[in-house]
Write an enzyme that holds these catalytic residues in place. Sequence first.
Site, PDB file in Angstrom:
ATOM      1  N   ASP A  42      15.932  34.607   5.754  1.00  0.00           N
ATOM      2  CA  ASP A  42      15.473  35.747   6.430  1.00  0.00           C
ATOM      3  C   ASP A  42      13.968  35.398   6.841  1.00  0.00           C
ATOM      4  O   ASP A  42      13.173  34.649   6.198  1.00  0.00           O
ATOM      5  CB  ASP A  42      15.673  36.998   5.714  1.00  0.00           C
ATOM      6  CG  ASP A  42      15.608  38.133   6.323  1.00  0.00           C
ATOM      7  OD1 ASP A  42      14.858  38.469   7.192  1.00  0.00           O
ATOM      8  OD2 ASP A  42      16.786  38.958   6.526  1.00  0.00           O
ATOM      9  N   ASN A  96      25.058  36.334   9.945  1.00  0.00           N
ATOM     10  CA  ASN A  96      25.156  37.615  10.089  1.00  0.00           C
ATOM     11  C   ASN A  96      23.752  38.041  10.826  1.00  0.00           C
ATOM     12  O   ASN A  96      23.550  39.232  11.469  1.00  0.00           O
ATOM     13  CB  ASN A  96      24.937  38.346   8.608  1.00  0.00           C
ATOM     14  CG  ASN A  96      24.344  39.527   8.628  1.00  0.00           C
ATOM     15  OD1 ASN A  96      24.726  40.630   9.051  1.00  0.00           O
ATOM     16  ND2 ASN A  96      22.968  39.769   7.966  1.00  0.00           N
ATOM     17  N   TYR A 161      21.768  40.569  23.996  1.00  0.00           N
ATOM     18  CA  TYR A 161      22.566  40.670  22.714  1.00  0.00           C
ATOM     19  C   TYR A 161      24.128  40.916  22.752  1.00  0.00           C
ATOM     20  O   TYR A 161      24.805  40.302  22.179  1.00  0.00           O
ATOM     21  CB  TYR A 161      21.985  42.185  22.018  1.00  0.00           C
ATOM     22  CG  TYR A 161      22.612  42.614  20.621  1.00  0.00           C
ATOM     23  CD1 TYR A 161      22.289  41.826  19.519  1.00  0.00           C
ATOM     24  CD2 TYR A 161      23.551  43.300  20.905  1.00  0.00           C
ATOM     25  CE1 TYR A 161      22.784  42.612  18.450  1.00  0.00           C
ATOM     26  CE2 TYR A 161      24.198  43.910  19.629  1.00  0.00           C
ATOM     27  CZ  TYR A 161      23.736  43.295  18.436  1.00  0.00           C
ATOM     28  OH  TYR A 161      24.445  43.903  17.300  1.00  0.00           O
ATOM     29  N   LYS A 165      26.943  38.847  21.558  1.00  0.00           N
ATOM     30  CA  LYS A 165      28.048  39.297  20.778  1.00  0.00           C
ATOM     31  C   LYS A 165      29.437  38.876  21.242  1.00  0.00           C
ATOM     32  O   LYS A 165      30.395  38.393  20.675  1.00  0.00           O
ATOM     33  CB  LYS A 165      27.976  40.702  20.411  1.00  0.00           C
ATOM     34  CG  LYS A 165      26.657  40.840  19.755  1.00  0.00           C
ATOM     35  CD  LYS A 165      26.992  40.374  18.117  1.00  0.00           C
ATOM     36  CE  LYS A 165      25.632  40.287  17.133  1.00  0.00           C
ATOM     37  NZ  LYS A 165      25.860  39.596  15.889  1.00  0.00           N
ATOM     38  N   VAL A 194      26.641  51.080  12.267  1.00  0.00           N
ATOM     39  CA  VAL A 194      26.452  51.017  10.504  1.00  0.00           C
ATOM     40  C   VAL A 194      25.076  51.908  10.335  1.00  0.00           C
ATOM     41  O   VAL A 194      24.158  51.337  11.193  1.00  0.00           O
ATOM     42  CB  VAL A 194      26.559  49.646  10.261  1.00  0.00           C
ATOM     43  CG1 VAL A 194      26.501  49.589   8.637  1.00  0.00           C
ATOM     44  CG2 VAL A 194      27.649  49.030  10.575  1.00  0.00           C
ATOM     45  N   THR A 196      22.237  51.152   8.736  1.00  0.00           N
ATOM     46  CA  THR A 196      21.161  50.490   7.984  1.00  0.00           C
ATOM     47  C   THR A 196      19.769  51.112   8.205  1.00  0.00           C
ATOM     48  O   THR A 196      19.762  51.906   9.116  1.00  0.00           O
ATOM     49  CB  THR A 196      21.123  49.043   9.022  1.00  0.00           C
ATOM     50  OG1 THR A 196      20.698  49.315  10.372  1.00  0.00           O
ATOM     51  CG2 THR A 196      22.666  48.372   8.741  1.00  0.00           C
TER      52      THR A 196
HETATM   53  N1  NAD Z   1      24.009  47.884  12.126  1.00  0.00           N
HETATM   54  C1  NAD Z   1      25.020  47.914  13.114  1.00  0.00           C
HETATM   55  O1  NAD Z   1      25.142  49.252  13.681  1.00  0.00           O
HETATM   56  C2  NAD Z   1      25.444  46.909  13.847  1.00  0.00           C
HETATM   57  C3  NAD Z   1      26.552  47.113  14.506  1.00  0.00           C
HETATM   58  C4  NAD Z   1      27.364  46.144  15.323  1.00  0.00           C
HETATM   59  C5  NAD Z   1      26.924  44.750  14.846  1.00  0.00           C
HETATM   60  N2  NAD Z   1      26.114  44.464  13.924  1.00  0.00           N
HETATM   61  C6  NAD Z   1      25.875  43.211  13.522  1.00  0.00           C
HETATM   62  O2  NAD Z   1      25.730  42.966  12.041  1.00  0.00           O
HETATM   63  C7  NAD Z   1      24.695  42.000  11.582  1.00  0.00           C
HETATM   64  C8  NAD Z   1      23.765  42.636  10.670  1.00  0.00           C
HETATM   65  O3  NAD Z   1      23.292  43.786  11.521  1.00  0.00           O
HETATM   66  P1  NAD Z   1      22.206  44.635  10.611  1.00  0.00           P
HETATM   67  O4  NAD Z   1      22.403  46.101  11.442  1.00  0.00           O
HETATM   68  O5  NAD Z   1      22.010  44.613   9.489  1.00  0.00           O
HETATM   69  O6  NAD Z   1      20.776  44.079  11.441  1.00  0.00           O
HETATM   70  P2  NAD Z   1      19.292  44.088  10.869  1.00  0.00           P
HETATM   71  O7  NAD Z   1      18.430  44.108  12.114  1.00  0.00           O
HETATM   72  O8  NAD Z   1      19.062  45.427  10.202  1.00  0.00           O
HETATM   73  O9  NAD Z   1      19.229  43.066   9.910  1.00  0.00           O
HETATM   74  C9  NAD Z   1      18.896  41.599  10.464  1.00  0.00           C
HETATM   75  C10 NAD Z   1      18.456  40.693   9.371  1.00  0.00           C
HETATM   76  O10 NAD Z   1      18.154  39.614  10.103  1.00  0.00           O
HETATM   77  C11 NAD Z   1      16.670  39.080   9.978  1.00  0.00           C
HETATM   78  N3  NAD Z   1      16.197  38.508  11.124  1.00  0.00           N
HETATM   79  C12 NAD Z   1      16.090  38.811  12.179  1.00  0.00           C
HETATM   80  N4  NAD Z   1      15.671  37.962  13.267  1.00  0.00           N
HETATM   81  C13 NAD Z   1      15.360  36.808  12.340  1.00  0.00           C
HETATM   82  C14 NAD Z   1      14.981  35.358  12.468  1.00  0.00           C
HETATM   83  N5  NAD Z   1      14.491  35.078  13.896  1.00  0.00           N
HETATM   84  N6  NAD Z   1      15.083  34.575  11.447  1.00  0.00           N
HETATM   85  C15 NAD Z   1      15.492  34.695  10.429  1.00  0.00           C
HETATM   86  N7  NAD Z   1      16.151  36.233  10.011  1.00  0.00           N
HETATM   87  C16 NAD Z   1      15.985  37.112  11.113  1.00  0.00           C
HETATM   88  C17 NAD Z   1      16.185  40.524   9.579  1.00  0.00           C
HETATM   89  O11 NAD Z   1      14.674  40.421   9.046  1.00  0.00           O
HETATM   90  C18 NAD Z   1      17.184  41.258   9.057  1.00  0.00           C
HETATM   91  O12 NAD Z   1      16.779  41.019   7.505  1.00  0.00           O
HETATM   92  C19 NAD Z   1      24.338  41.557  12.871  1.00  0.00           C
HETATM   93  O13 NAD Z   1      25.081  40.151  13.416  1.00  0.00           O
HETATM   94  C20 NAD Z   1      24.528  42.795  14.106  1.00  0.00           C
HETATM   95  O14 NAD Z   1      24.732  42.232  15.214  1.00  0.00           O
HETATM   96  C21 NAD Z   1      25.416  45.607  13.374  1.00  0.00           C
END
Ligand code: NAD
Length: 254
Positions: A42, A96, A161, A165, A194, A196
């Site tokens: 991360d 992820n 994005y 995706k 989700v 978060t």
């Molecule tokens: N949260 C949602 O509603 C949702 C919906 C659809 C898809 N998703 C997918 O689920 C996955 C997780 O989503 P999330 O909502 O937990 O995302 P988030 O943004 O809350 O977390 C992403 C994590 O990736 C890390 N990150 C970001 N850029 C980085 C980099 N350059 N190098 C290393 N780490 C890095 C961030 O620090 C964070 O810990 C993603 O692939 C997202 O596209 C999430």
Amino acid sequence: MQSAVYPSLAGRTVFITGGGSGIGASLTRAFARQKANVAFVDIARDASRRLVDEIRQDVGVEPLFLACDLRDVEALKASIDTARERLGNIAVLLNNAANDDRHRLEEVTPALWDERIAINLRPMFFAAQAVVPQMRELGGGSIINFGSICWRIGTPDLSIYATAKAAVHGLSRSLARELGVHGIRVNTLSPGCVMTERQLRLWVTPRKQEIILSNQYLKRLIQPEHIAQFALFLAADDSAVCTAQEITVDAGWA
Ligand SMILES: NC(=O)c1ccc[n+]([C@@H]2O[C@H](COP(=O)([O-])OP(=O)(O)OC[C@H]3O[C@@H](n4cnc5c(N)ncnc54)[C@H](O)[C@@H]3O)[C@@H](O)[C@H]2O)c1
């Protein structure tokens, strides 16, 4: 909620990108609770260190946190090498990490395009490429690439994005085809909306939650743990012949 235990995950090495917060933190926790050997990368150092402390106290094991910016492919490969040296061959890869910062169409430059693809798509390919020799040594493995429902439901101001995706599906299916002969499974797991910490902080107001619930067939908000539970199943031997699939966990979406 009582959650399943997957005995096949105990002692397995699991590598998670973006495992320090959001859904990734739930993945790190969930796999640690299954007694897997978890490594995660991360860019968010403080949140990641807090998570490691929390898991050490709650679960009694310490996931391996490696600070890494996934836009740097060599740094990603070095982290994967370190994880193998410290924890053994990687059996499960969770691609992820993502960045869903909004942008307007007219703001997009070639540099911004490349930068967003460099976080939202490129690391998935190169992480898979790097773990394949390890999975082949093990006789198989599971790669889970995170998609999204956003490109189907038309979330605004997210065109790069959303493009990435949508491409995840093609990546998963082509890798599944190529790697199936080695017993390596590749699936796409697409979350819905989700709750978060980042989504709640930036975009999901109480009004937005009402809209989300009115769109969902199931009238309850999706938590990161709901996604992690599905990932456990896709990683475990319980899904042994499931590959090249697109699994959506979105509570149903109208
Ligand atoms: N949260 C949602 O509603 C949702 C919906 C659809 C898809 N998703 C997918 O689920 C996955 C997780 O989503 P999330 O909502 O937990 O995302 P988030 O943004 O809350 O977390 C992403 C994590 O990736 C890390 N990150 C970001 N850029 C980085 C980099 N350059 N190098 C290393 N780490 C890095 C961030 O620090 C964070 O810990 C993603 O692939 C997202 O596209 C999430």
